[in-house]
Design a protein around this motif. Structure first.
Motif, PDB file in Angstrom:
ATOM      1  N   GLU B  27       0.827  -1.207   0.000  1.00  0.00           N
ATOM      2  CA  GLU B  27       0.000   0.000   0.000  1.00  0.00           C
ATOM      3  C   GLU B  27       0.862   1.258   0.000  1.00  0.00           C
ATOM      4  OE1 GLU B  27      -3.789  -1.351   2.584  1.00  0.00           O
ATOM      5  OE2 GLU B  27      -1.852  -1.696   3.502  1.00  0.00           O
ATOM      6  N   LYS B  28       0.267   2.340  -0.500  1.00  0.00           N
ATOM      7  CA  LYS B  28       1.031   3.580  -0.676  1.00  0.00           C
ATOM      8  C   LYS B  28       1.522   4.173   0.642  1.00  0.00           C
ATOM      9  CE  LYS B  28      -2.152   5.136  -3.699  1.00  0.00           C
ATOM     10  NZ  LYS B  28      -2.923   6.085  -4.512  1.00  0.00           N
ATOM     11  N   GLU B  29       0.610   4.265   1.596  1.00  0.00           N
ATOM     12  CA  GLU B  29       0.959   5.008   2.804  1.00  0.00           C
ATOM     13  C   GLU B  29       2.102   4.349   3.587  1.00  0.00           C
ATOM     14  OE1 GLU B  29      -0.089   7.959   2.308  1.00  0.00           O
ATOM     15  OE2 GLU B  29       1.064   8.401   4.104  1.00  0.00           O
ATOM     16  N   ARG B  32       5.343   5.260   1.916  1.00  0.00           N
ATOM     17  CA  ARG B  32       5.779   6.637   2.193  1.00  0.00           C
ATOM     18  C   ARG B  32       6.318   6.768   3.620  1.00  0.00           C
ATOM     19  NH1 ARG B  32       0.538   8.496  -0.497  1.00  0.00           N
ATOM     20  NH2 ARG B  32       1.135   8.837  -2.669  1.00  0.00           N
ATOM     21  N   TYR B  45       9.153   6.748  -4.484  1.00  0.00           N
ATOM     22  CA  TYR B  45       8.517   6.163  -3.298  1.00  0.00           C
ATOM     23  C   TYR B  45       7.457   7.092  -2.698  1.00  0.00           C
ATOM     24  CZ  TYR B  45      13.138   3.911  -3.630  1.00  0.00           C
ATOM     25  OH  TYR B  45      14.280   3.298  -4.071  1.00  0.00           O
ATOM     26  N   HIS B  46       7.304   8.293  -3.280  1.00  0.00           N
ATOM     27  CA  HIS B  46       6.394   9.277  -2.680  1.00  0.00           C
ATOM     28  C   HIS B  46       5.324   9.783  -3.638  1.00  0.00           C
ATOM     29  CE1 HIS B  46       8.771  10.010   1.016  1.00  0.00           C
ATOM     30  NE2 HIS B  46       9.812   9.753   0.245  1.00  0.00           N
ATOM     31  N   GLU B  48       3.062   9.646  -6.869  1.00  0.00           N
ATOM     32  CA  GLU B  48       2.450   8.716  -7.816  1.00  0.00           C
ATOM     33  C   GLU B  48       2.550   9.208  -9.264  1.00  0.00           C
ATOM     34  OE1 GLU B  48      -1.677   7.563  -7.023  1.00  0.00           O
ATOM     35  OE2 GLU B  48      -0.999   5.530  -7.486  1.00  0.00           O
ATOM     36  N   SER B  58       2.077   2.833 -10.099  1.00  0.00           N
ATOM     37  CA  SER B  58       1.904   3.612  -8.867  1.00  0.00           C
ATOM     38  C   SER B  58       3.285   3.793  -8.264  1.00  0.00           C
ATOM     39  CB  SER B  58       0.980   2.870  -7.901  1.00  0.00           C
ATOM     40  OG  SER B  58       0.762   3.648  -6.742  1.00  0.00           O
ATOM     41  N   ILE B  59       3.354   4.327  -7.023  1.00  0.00           N
ATOM     42  CA  ILE B  59       4.666   4.411  -6.375  1.00  0.00           C
ATOM     43  C   ILE B  59       5.195   2.992  -6.148  1.00  0.00           C
ATOM     44  CG2 ILE B  59       4.265   6.668  -5.330  1.00  0.00           C
ATOM     45  CD1 ILE B  59       3.733   5.261  -2.667  1.00  0.00           C
ATOM     46  N   GLN B 103       5.048  -2.698  -6.760  1.00  0.00           N
ATOM     47  CA  GLN B 103       4.333  -1.429  -6.796  1.00  0.00           C
ATOM     48  C   GLN B 103       3.153  -1.457  -5.827  1.00  0.00           C
ATOM     49  OE1 GLN B 103       3.839  -0.126 -10.960  1.00  0.00           O
ATOM     50  NE2 GLN B 103       4.139  -2.245 -11.551  1.00  0.00           N
ATOM     51  N   ALA B 104       2.770  -0.251  -5.368  1.00  0.00           N
ATOM     52  CA  ALA B 104       1.559  -0.149  -4.554  1.00  0.00           C
ATOM     53  C   ALA B 104       0.411  -0.739  -5.366  1.00  0.00           C
ATOM     54  CB  ALA B 104       1.289   1.299  -4.201  1.00  0.00           C
TER      55      ALA B 104
END
Lengths: 143, 154
Positions: B27-29, B32, B45-46, B48, B58-59, B103-104
């Motif tokens: 997941e993205k969060e 980050r 990494y931050h 998108e 995605s990131i 990837q996310a």
């Protein structure tokens, strides 16, 4: 900082840009939370002292992650880290200055990939290599 | 096998046996938060939009993230370190191999096996080395990464 590195511009024996880290207890706690590694020797001083340690120590895996950051910055968005690893030969403590460094040991082309091998390590404020390792990366070619 | 070996036949039988998989989402969060915790401002990494411009969906996960996030959950489900008469443990090293970007949005499965088991006479007496190897596959069944962890008991 992320840069663009081309395979043709790399020379065996050359050093890549270093990455300096000044870990604090707060950073170790943040990384414990981000990674889920809550072993107390990394944030609980009494627990660490009870385990014959000089105080809280930096996570080995955090150190390996910093080596990955140095490599990622160097290879840039068009390069790839193929593999890397390190051993934890010496403990590192917050408050010290840790420097991630690397030198190119070999370059070659294999299966159409432009590869570079490196010796990588982290040294402490006294210049002692606490975390020696090695890496293989693929770089973009001008060809 | 020498008489005073601490490696039993039972322990040897575990070598090479692959664990049940652990399944988890990238997941993205958390990516980050990880990058912020180590002080890595790489936009891959931050950001998108930036990652998409670089050809990703995605990131992406930083190199150490795949193998370390939420340790010890992110190893094979049923994998356990061997019980030994030695009481103290050290992390001897980590080695990573990367085959595909993570990837996310990806869902990974991780399986772990004890890849190698050996002992040595060291400065601190008898030392037992357990090399655990975890293989990470994405939702398409592609092997994206492999991680080896050297556990030292003494």
């Amino acid at each position: 900082m992320v840069q663009e590195t081309f395979w043709e511009d790399v020379e065996v024996g050359a050093e890549i840009p270093s990455l300096v880290k000044n870990p604090t207890p707060q950073q170790l706690v943040r990384w414990a939370g981000a990674s889920g590694d809550f072993y107390q020797i990394h944030y609980d001083k009494d627990f660490a002292l009870g385990n014959n340690l000089p105080g809280i120590i930096v996570h080995g895996a955090l150190k390996s992650t910093w080596l990955g950051q140095m490599l990622g910055d160097w290879v840039g968005v068009n390069g790839k880290i193929k593999k890397y690893g390190c051993g934890y030969r010496g403990m590192d403590v917050p408050g010290d200055t840790l420097t991630c460094r690397g030198t190119v040991t070999k370059k070659y082309v294999e299966d159409d990939e432009h590869l570079v091998e490196l010796e990588i390590w982290i040294e402490n404020g006294e210049g002692k290599k606490t975390t020696p390792g090695q890496a293989v990366v693929a770089l973009p070619s001008k060809g | 096998m020498s008489e005073d070996s601490i490696i039993t036949e039972e322990m040897r039988q575990v070598v090479g046996v692959e664990s049940e998989p652990s399944i988890y989402e990238i997941e993205k969060e958390p990516i980050r938060r990880w990058a912020e915790a180590i002080g890595d401002s790489n936009p891959l990494y931050h950001d998108e939009e930036y990652a998409k411009k670089c050809g990703y969906d995605s990131i992406i996960a930083p190199p150490g993230f795949v193998a370390q996030y939420a340790f010890p959950v992110k190893i094979g489900k049923s994998f356990r370190r061997l019980e030994t008469p030695l009481k103290r443990n050290l992390n001897g090293g980590n080695d990573y191999e990367f085959f595909k970007p993570v990837q996310a949005g990806d869902t990974l499965s991780a399986t772990t096996k004890l890849a190698e088991l050996y002992e040595r006479e060291g400065r601190l007496g008898k030392m037992l080395f357990q090399i655990a190897e975890t293989t990470f596959k994405n939702q398409n069944g592609e092997v994206v990464a492999r991680a080896r962890y050297t556990g030292i008991s003494y």
